[in-house]
Design a protein around this motif. Structure first.
Motif, PDB file in Angstrom:
ATOM      1  N   HIS A  10      -5.015   1.820  -7.478  1.00 39.90           N
ATOM      2  CA  HIS A  10      -5.610   0.656  -6.819  1.00 39.90           C
ATOM      3  C   HIS A  10      -6.687   0.081  -7.737  1.00 39.90           C
ATOM      4  CE1 HIS A  10      -7.959  -1.655  -3.925  1.00 39.90           C
ATOM      5  NE2 HIS A  10      -6.987  -1.517  -3.037  1.00 39.90           N
ATOM      6  N   PRO A  11      -6.780  -1.252  -7.871  1.00 43.34           N
ATOM      7  CA  PRO A  11      -7.777  -1.836  -8.775  1.00 43.34           C
ATOM      8  C   PRO A  11      -9.209  -1.402  -8.474  1.00 43.34           C
ATOM      9  CG  PRO A  11      -6.209  -3.504  -8.070  1.00 43.34           C
ATOM     10  CD  PRO A  11      -5.920  -2.277  -7.256  1.00 43.34           C
ATOM     11  N   SER A  12      -9.545  -1.239  -7.203  1.00 43.20           N
ATOM     12  CA  SER A  12     -10.890  -0.788  -6.846  1.00 43.20           C
ATOM     13  C   SER A  12     -11.121   0.644  -7.299  1.00 43.20           C
ATOM     14  CB  SER A  12     -11.107  -0.892  -5.330  1.00 43.20           C
ATOM     15  OG  SER A  12     -11.169  -2.230  -4.921  1.00 43.20           O
ATOM     16  N   PRO A  39      -6.927   0.620   5.268  1.00 40.71           N
ATOM     17  CA  PRO A  39      -7.963   1.636   5.539  1.00 40.71           C
ATOM     18  C   PRO A  39      -7.942   2.827   4.585  1.00 40.71           C
ATOM     19  CG  PRO A  39      -6.992   0.885   7.593  1.00 40.71           C
ATOM     20  CD  PRO A  39      -6.197   0.239   6.500  1.00 40.71           C
ATOM     21  N   ALA A  40      -6.775   3.126   4.024  1.00 38.27           N
ATOM     22  CA  ALA A  40      -6.684   4.262   3.095  1.00 38.27           C
ATOM     23  C   ALA A  40      -7.534   4.059   1.857  1.00 38.27           C
ATOM     24  CB  ALA A  40      -5.223   4.490   2.686  1.00 38.27           C
ATOM     25  N   TYR A  41      -7.871   2.793   1.548  1.00 34.47           N
ATOM     26  CA  TYR A  41      -8.635   2.490   0.338  1.00 34.47           C
ATOM     27  C   TYR A  41     -10.095   2.171   0.634  1.00 34.47           C
ATOM     28  CZ  TYR A  41      -3.765   1.717  -1.029  1.00 34.47           C
ATOM     29  OH  TYR A  41      -2.418   1.847  -1.226  1.00 34.47           O
ATOM     30  N   LYS A  42     -10.532   2.421   1.853  1.00 36.64           N
ATOM     31  CA  LYS A  42     -11.862   1.988   2.290  1.00 36.64           C
ATOM     32  C   LYS A  42     -12.974   2.499   1.374  1.00 36.64           C
ATOM     33  CE  LYS A  42     -14.937   1.978   6.310  1.00 36.64           C
ATOM     34  NZ  LYS A  42     -15.102   2.418   7.725  1.00 36.64           N
ATOM     35  N   HIS A  43     -12.895   3.775   0.975  1.00 39.94           N
ATOM     36  CA  HIS A  43     -13.945   4.340   0.117  1.00 39.94           C
ATOM     37  C   HIS A  43     -14.059   3.559  -1.191  1.00 39.94           C
ATOM     38  CE1 HIS A  43     -16.461   7.298  -1.936  1.00 39.94           C
ATOM     39  NE2 HIS A  43     -15.646   7.167  -2.969  1.00 39.94           N
ATOM     40  N   TYR A  44     -12.923   3.225  -1.774  1.00 37.88           N
ATOM     41  CA  TYR A  44     -12.932   2.587  -3.087  1.00 37.88           C
ATOM     42  C   TYR A  44     -13.285   1.107  -3.003  1.00 37.88           C
ATOM     43  CZ  TYR A  44     -10.562   6.951  -4.066  1.00 37.88           C
ATOM     44  OH  TYR A  44     -10.250   8.280  -4.158  1.00 37.88           O
ATOM     45  N   THR A  45     -12.770   0.403  -1.983  1.00 37.57           N
ATOM     46  CA  THR A  45     -13.087  -1.025  -1.865  1.00 37.57           C
ATOM     47  C   THR A  45     -14.549  -1.242  -1.490  1.00 37.57           C
ATOM     48  OG1 THR A  45     -12.275  -1.007   0.428  1.00 37.57           O
ATOM     49  CG2 THR A  45     -10.733  -1.703  -1.294  1.00 37.57           C
ATOM     50  N   LYS A  46     -15.153  -0.254  -0.824  1.00 38.45           N
ATOM     51  CA  LYS A  46     -16.582  -0.343  -0.527  1.00 38.45           C
ATOM     52  C   LYS A  46     -17.405  -0.208  -1.811  1.00 38.45           C
ATOM     53  CE  LYS A  46     -20.297   1.877   2.120  1.00 38.45           C
ATOM     54  NZ  LYS A  46     -20.644   2.999   3.032  1.00 38.45           N
ATOM     55  N   GLU A  47     -17.012   0.721  -2.669  1.00 36.37           N
ATOM     56  CA  GLU A  47     -17.740   0.965  -3.920  1.00 36.37           C
ATOM     57  C   GLU A  47     -17.440  -0.101  -4.977  1.00 36.37           C
ATOM     58  OE1 GLU A  47     -19.976   3.303  -4.437  1.00 36.37           O
ATOM     59  OE2 GLU A  47     -19.749   4.163  -2.428  1.00 36.37           O
ATOM     60  N   ALA A  48     -16.217  -0.629  -4.954  1.00 34.30           N
ATOM     61  CA  ALA A  48     -15.794  -1.635  -5.950  1.00 34.30           C
ATOM     62  C   ALA A  48     -15.021  -2.727  -5.219  1.00 34.30           C
ATOM     63  CB  ALA A  48     -14.936  -0.988  -7.032  1.00 34.30           C
ATOM     64  N   PRO A  49     -15.713  -3.758  -4.736  1.00 38.12           N
ATOM     65  CA  PRO A  49     -15.061  -4.810  -3.941  1.00 38.12           C
ATOM     66  C   PRO A  49     -13.953  -5.521  -4.712  1.00 38.12           C
ATOM     67  CG  PRO A  49     -17.460  -4.975  -3.821  1.00 38.12           C
ATOM     68  CD  PRO A  49     -17.157  -3.985  -4.887  1.00 38.12           C
ATOM     69  N   VAL A  50     -12.967  -6.003  -3.941  1.00 31.62           N
ATOM     70  CA  VAL A  50     -11.852  -6.755  -4.514  1.00 31.62           C
ATOM     71  C   VAL A  50     -12.069  -8.249  -4.283  1.00 31.62           C
ATOM     72  CG1 VAL A  50      -9.374  -7.178  -4.419  1.00 31.62           C
ATOM     73  CG2 VAL A  50     -10.239  -4.862  -4.126  1.00 31.62           C
ATOM     74  N   PHE A  51     -11.931  -9.046  -5.340  1.00 31.92           N
ATOM     75  CA  PHE A  51     -12.024 -10.499  -5.249  1.00 31.92           C
ATOM     76  C   PHE A  51     -10.670 -11.094  -5.625  1.00 31.92           C
ATOM     77  CE2 PHE A  51     -16.270  -8.932  -5.853  1.00 31.92           C
ATOM     78  CZ  PHE A  51     -17.035  -9.703  -4.982  1.00 31.92           C
ATOM     79  N   LEU A  52     -10.174 -12.007  -4.766  1.00 32.95           N
ATOM     80  CA  LEU A  52      -8.845 -12.556  -4.942  1.00 32.95           C
ATOM     81  C   LEU A  52      -8.901 -14.014  -5.431  1.00 32.95           C
ATOM     82  CD1 LEU A  52      -7.140 -11.103  -1.730  1.00 32.95           C
ATOM     83  CD2 LEU A  52      -7.429 -10.050  -3.979  1.00 32.95           C
ATOM     84  N   LYS A  53      -7.749 -14.643  -5.445  1.00 28.89           N
ATOM     85  CA  LYS A  53      -7.578 -16.007  -5.957  1.00 28.89           C
ATOM     86  C   LYS A  53      -8.554 -17.006  -5.337  1.00 28.89           C
ATOM     87  CE  LYS A  53      -3.825 -19.429  -6.199  1.00 28.89           C
ATOM     88  NZ  LYS A  53      -2.376 -19.631  -5.867  1.00 28.89           N
ATOM     89  N   PRO A 110       0.822  -1.220   0.000  1.00 26.75           N
ATOM     90  CA  PRO A 110       0.000   0.000   0.000  1.00 26.75           C
ATOM     91  C   PRO A 110       0.851   1.263   0.000  1.00 26.75           C
ATOM     92  CG  PRO A 110       0.037  -0.986   2.185  1.00 26.75           C
ATOM     93  CD  PRO A 110       0.768  -1.935   1.287  1.00 26.75           C
ATOM     94  N   VAL A 111       0.276   2.343  -0.510  1.00 26.31           N
ATOM     95  CA  VAL A 111       0.897   3.668  -0.448  1.00 26.31           C
ATOM     96  C   VAL A 111      -0.128   4.578   0.225  1.00 26.31           C
ATOM     97  CG1 VAL A 111       2.023   5.509  -1.751  1.00 26.31           C
ATOM     98  CG2 VAL A 111       2.121   3.149  -2.605  1.00 26.31           C
ATOM     99  N   PRO A 112      -0.230   4.526   1.547  1.00 24.27           N
ATOM    100  CA  PRO A 112      -1.348   5.188   2.242  1.00 24.27           C
ATOM    101  C   PRO A 112      -1.349   6.713   2.190  1.00 24.27           C
ATOM    102  CG  PRO A 112       0.237   4.265   3.814  1.00 24.27           C
ATOM    103  CD  PRO A 112       0.624   3.759   2.471  1.00 24.27           C
ATOM    104  N   ASP A 113      -0.196   7.335   1.861  1.00 24.13           N
ATOM    105  CA  ASP A 113      -0.172   8.800   1.820  1.00 24.13           C
ATOM    106  C   ASP A 113      -0.610   9.349   0.470  1.00 24.13           C
ATOM    107  OD1 ASP A 113       2.076   7.875   0.496  1.00 24.13           O
ATOM    108  OD2 ASP A 113       3.333   9.579   1.092  1.00 24.13           O
ATOM    109  N   LYS A 114      -1.004   8.466  -0.451  1.00 25.88           N
ATOM    110  CA  LYS A 114      -1.513   8.907  -1.742  1.00 25.88           C
ATOM    111  C   LYS A 114      -2.911   8.351  -1.946  1.00 25.88           C
ATOM    112  CE  LYS A 114       2.890   9.481  -4.178  1.00 25.88           C
ATOM    113  NZ  LYS A 114       3.654   9.156  -5.407  1.00 25.88           N
ATOM    114  N   ASP A 115      -3.751   9.143  -2.583  1.00 26.95           N
ATOM    115  CA  ASP A 115      -5.153   8.781  -2.754  1.00 26.95           C
ATOM    116  C   ASP A 115      -5.315   7.741  -3.858  1.00 26.95           C
ATOM    117  OD1 ASP A 115      -7.886   8.715  -2.616  1.00 26.95           O
ATOM    118  OD2 ASP A 115      -8.183  10.580  -3.728  1.00 26.95           O
ATOM    119  N   GLY A 116      -5.698   6.495  -3.465  1.00 26.90           N
ATOM    120  CA  GLY A 116      -5.990   5.459  -4.440  1.00 26.90           C
ATOM    121  C   GLY A 116      -4.787   4.911  -5.173  1.00 26.90           C
ATOM    122  N   ILE A 117      -3.600   4.924  -4.542  1.00 22.79           N
ATOM    123  CA  ILE A 117      -2.372   4.474  -5.193  1.00 22.79           C
ATOM    124  C   ILE A 117      -1.777   3.295  -4.425  1.00 22.79           C
ATOM    125  CG2 ILE A 117      -0.019   5.128  -5.854  1.00 22.79           C
ATOM    126  CD1 ILE A 117      -2.154   6.460  -7.546  1.00 22.79           C
TER     127      ILE A 117
END
Length: 630
Positions: free
Chosen positions: A130-132, A176-190, A109-116
């Motif tokens: 971020h994929p989300s 947590p830095a990506y919470k807004h985006y993962t809520k709107e666009a969930p991530v599905f893994l392997k 993660p790169v928490p000091d940047k928005d969505g990166i």
């Protein structure tokens, strides 16, 4: 534009028959958008097999519409995978799937940047979206401008599928830095095949042979009401965007010309000349907001990322920056845009426009591409701020392409000076001092503008720090004369600039835009991070690329850092045509310092690496009837 389109069953058959790659490549050729890259082909071979397997695992109707590489109108971006139908409540639905081959271990993660985030791309670890965020932003852009989606209340469901990403590394994407985006666009893994299957079954439960994907591809474009209201409210709540005097005149005329161009189906071009601090960007943002509220699809365009980033952040109010991100675009975004696709494009800092539109050499000319892509285009320009060897933006060039496309041309000027304590005299004095042009201000100017000359950079930096601490936005900038080492670009403790005991980092690559990031006061900025922006007080370090010798200003391309490309190719030109090459060096270096020295609203503090240049400036400053200290 859709590269590949089929039913879910037809897609699976193409994968099973090993025909899917050939079909997609043929789609590129049919659409006339060039060939697919080897990286794209490798990605399809990998990811599309997993999508086919996913359909075997769930009960999505075989006649559901599927699209691969759907190009989002208004952008060059393409959605990896789309599937449409009706959800379990019989609502129209299009699911947007961002496919990634990433693995978990190298991702961080790169928490000091928005969505990166940072992961392995192109053979090295790089920052990327971020994929989300990516899936969400594509969905948001379609919702904001696609009339079919708005009228038919089509629900867009973005998600990301990282089929190689192991569950043990999930927290790296769920930070947590990506919470807004993962809520709107969930991530599905392997390991999420069953969960993703159930989601797709709920979103695509039935079909009515509606071909929703093609419908939105063919739809007219119009800003939605929510975006219009939000943008209007943000401008109204921010005094910084209030227009006065000639700003208001230019704004009203630009809006009028945009309306006429679209109502009469005639191409119109407005050229607005304005020096430093005349409010070019403020007017440009107001035109953007007004046209969006009047139902015209418009974008703010600039080559420089810095002003786009700063004004998005200033404009947003309580919204996330990314929610208005698609209104701000780079100048190289219109290479393949069809003629008059945009009702309006607002090109700020137009003197920075180039011919080739990106690093791959695509594009013929950014001025031509902007005029071609829009019914109405406005170019805000200051030819004395052309600071790169590739800058081609000029009145003459804009008129040339406007005439080629039979556009009506109008020219206006922004006259009021809001920077440098409201003085055109200071800017005219700079022009004379830097020997850009002779002016009537050779002996100085009469105003309360705080100009100071320092004999060491540490004292200058301390003075600017004190101004910033007192509540005035103040920054130190310099000519691009020191290397910006790659490994230190995200580390504010990494020393790039050394002048005696003065040791500072160049503009850190991270966090908020450098010009308004709180940590930037400890660093030094360059032309690329502050052009088009302003501070209350600016400290300027004039590097070894500008000197004073034998009674005149001398520029030296050898004094520039190799990491700055503003004079790329000039060494070869020096051998072939030294007189023309030196002319270019003079223009780029002098315009760079003119731009840096005019960033201040209240004052400018100066340090010169060259002692003779310092003596020359001291002499010139002695004649000024203002607030001058040495």
């Amino acid at each position: 534009m859709i590269i590949y389109q089929n039913t879910a069953g037809g897609f699976v058959d193409d994968v099973v028959q090993n025909a899917i790659i050939d079909e997609i490549v043929a789609g590129f050729e049919t659409q006339g958008v060039g060939g697919a890259s080897q990286n794209e082909i490798r990605s399809w071979k990998n990811s599309l097999q997993y999508m086919s397997n996913l359909f075997y695992n769930c009960d999505v109707p075989t006649d559901a519409d599927v699209a691969i590489e759907f190009q989002i109108p208004l952008t060059s971006r393409r959605v990896d995978f789309m599937i449409s139908g009706r959800d379990i409540n019989d609502n129209k639905n299009i699911t947007i799937i961002e496919l990634k081959q990433w693995e978990g271990n190298p991702t961080e993660p790169v928490p000091d940047k928005d969505g990166i985030v940072k992961t392995i791309l192109g053979g090295g670890k790089r920052e990327t979206t971020h994929p989300s965020y990516q899936a969400w932003s594509y969905s948001r852009l379609i919702e904001d401008f696609n009339l079919k989606v708005q009228q038919d209340e089509i629900e867009l469901c973005p998600l990301a599928y990282l089929h190689n990403f192991d569950e043990q590394y999930r927290e790296r994407l769920d930070h947590p830095a990506y919470k807004h985006y993962t809520k709107e666009a969930p991530v599905f893994l392997k390991q999420d095949v069953d969960n993703l299957s159930r989601v797709l079954e709920s979103k695509i439960a039935s079909t009515n042979s509606e071909n929703l994907i093609q419908q939105i591809a063919d739809s007219d474009l119009k800003p939605n009401k929510k975006l219009q209201d939000s943008l209007g409210a943000m401008l109204e709540a921010n005094d910084e965007f209030t227009l006065i005097d000639s700003q208001k005149v230019v704004f009203e005329r630009a809006v009028e010309l945009a309306e006429k161009a679209n109502q009469q189906n005639s191409k119109k071009v407005l050229i607005v000349e304005g020096g430093p601090g005349t409010g070019k960007t403020v007017v440009a943002i107001n035109i953007l907001a007004e046209l969006i509220q009047e139902d015209y699809t418009a974008q703010y365009v600039s080559k420089n990322r810095a002003p786009r980033s700063v004004y998005k952040k200033k404009l947003r109010g309580d919204m996330l920056v990314k929610e208005i991100d698609h209104l701000f675009n780079g100048a190289g975004s219109y290479v393949s845009t069809s003629s008059n696709q945009f009702p309006a494009l607002i090109a700020d800092e137009a003197h920075r426009l180039n011919e080739e539109s990106n690093f791959f050499g695509k594009g013929e000319n950014q001025i031509m591409e902007i005029i071609n892509a829009s019914q109405f285009s406005v170019f805000f320009i200051d030819e004395n701020q052309r600071v790169h060897i590739d800058d081609i933006g000029s009145r003459q060039e804009i008129k040339k392409f406007a005439n080629q496309m039979n556009a009506d041309i109008e020219e206006m000027e922004l006259e009021a000076q809001f920077r440098c304590s409201g003085s055109d005299g200071y800017v005219a004095w700079l022009d004379d001092v830097l020997e850009i042009r002779d002016t009537a201000n050779a002996d100085g100017f009469d105003l309360e503008f705080d100009v100071r000359l320092y004999d060491d950079p540490q004292s200058l930096h301390h003075a600017i720090e004190q101004k910033n601490k007192a509540g005035t936005l103040s920054r130190v900038v310099a000519g691009y004369c020191w290397e910006w080492e790659k490994e230190g670009r995200s580390d504010s403790d990494y020393v790039d600039i050394e002048i005696g005991d003065y040791r500072k980092s160049w503009n850190r690559d991270g966090g908020d835009p450098w010009a308004i990031d709180e940590g930037s006061i400890d660093e030094v900025g360059c032309i690329h991070t502050c052009q088009g922006l302003e501070f209350d007080y600016v400290g300027v370090i004039i590097g070894p690329d500008m000197k004073y010798r034998d009674g005149e200003i001398v520029t030296d391309h050898e004094g520039r850092a190799s990491t700055d490309y503003s004079l790329r190719g000039v060494k070869k030109m020096m051998n072939e045509d030294p007189e023309e090459a030196q002319k270019i060096v003079d223009e780029v270096v002098k315009n760079t310092y003119r731009t840096l020295l005019s960033r201040g609203l209240k004052g400018c503090y100066i340090y010169c690496c060259d002692d003779q240049l310092e003596d020359y400036l001291r002499t010139r400053l002695e004649n000024i009837n203002g607030s001058i200290e040495f």
